[in-house]
Design a protein around this motif. Sequence first.
Motif: not given
Length: 358
Positions: A142-143, A305-307, A311-314
Amino acid sequence: MTSPTRTPAHPCAGCGASVAFAPGTTALRCPYCGLEQQIAAPTRQVRELSYEAFLAKPRIQTLAPNQFTCPGCAARTESDAISRTCQFCGTVLVADTANDSQIAPEAVLPFALDRDGARSALRTWVRSRWFAPNRLKKVTEAESMKSTYLPHWTFDTGTVSDYVGQRGEHYWITTSYTDSKGQRRTRRERRTRWYPAGGRVARDFDDVLVPATTQVDVEDLNELQPWPLKQAVPFHPHYVAGHHSLRYDTEPPVGLEQAKVIMRDVIEKDCRRDIGGDVQRVFSVDTHYSNVMFKLVLLPVWAGNYLFSGKTYQVLINGANGEVQGDRPYSAVKIALAVLAASVLIGAVVWLYLAART
């Protein structure tokens, strides 16, 4: 109003730096020299609070934020969190919940999963996503990944429920019909006789769990269950040191109504079992709740969160067992191929069925 709190910095006995709770252990660990300090074993059991006594107390209309005075750099900040780190020097800060106008946490389920464990859980989850783009499997981290204790209410209560319904009992009859070729045939058909039913069922509920925060989607939090609540320990600031902890923003009366919805489904199943027969109808259930007890427990969640493709996903990761719940992209190509394959399969089955009848 809450008064400013000079929170202890949990200094390392080796180098003096702030230490934090080490997930999967019963120790505070220094992030610099690695020295561990064992947390003393609890001297009491987790306690439940009387809901009736809670209702008798004056209600707080306006909640003041916790005020922190950093013992490292003396910076003063306000926050709705119970624990955090100083944004200026990184010193561990934990609010004095004994002086808080809110209900203090009674229990905490310590983190069992460290950051590496959370990353591993995320990688496993990503690889197992059906209908996701193949490139998603390259997402390995994850970011951002923050260890956060989220507040939850648990409720205990005894219930007695009076119900009214019907009991259905199946029976079979033989009927005649004309088929597509004009021939008379017979077949067996099932019917149901209905009889009035009513009665009383009783059940004791223990640790019915509902989220006490609106800052995270309730459905996502519920997907992280089950939680090993029996492993929760009496709250101590050491367990939240170095990790973010949220205050609750859902009051106990709201939490109890949410818990009653969960209990209602269980009670209806009890009523159906009590009615018996082959099928049941439940028209009304009147439930009386007695000896309602509750507590505030902090549960461990890795929030990240990951990119992917801009787009960012939680994602949320259960910090006790590694269960992952989160958003993910879908592959339109994979879905289209799956629909096509299903259509071909259905067509083949229909063709074989028709071929067998001719």
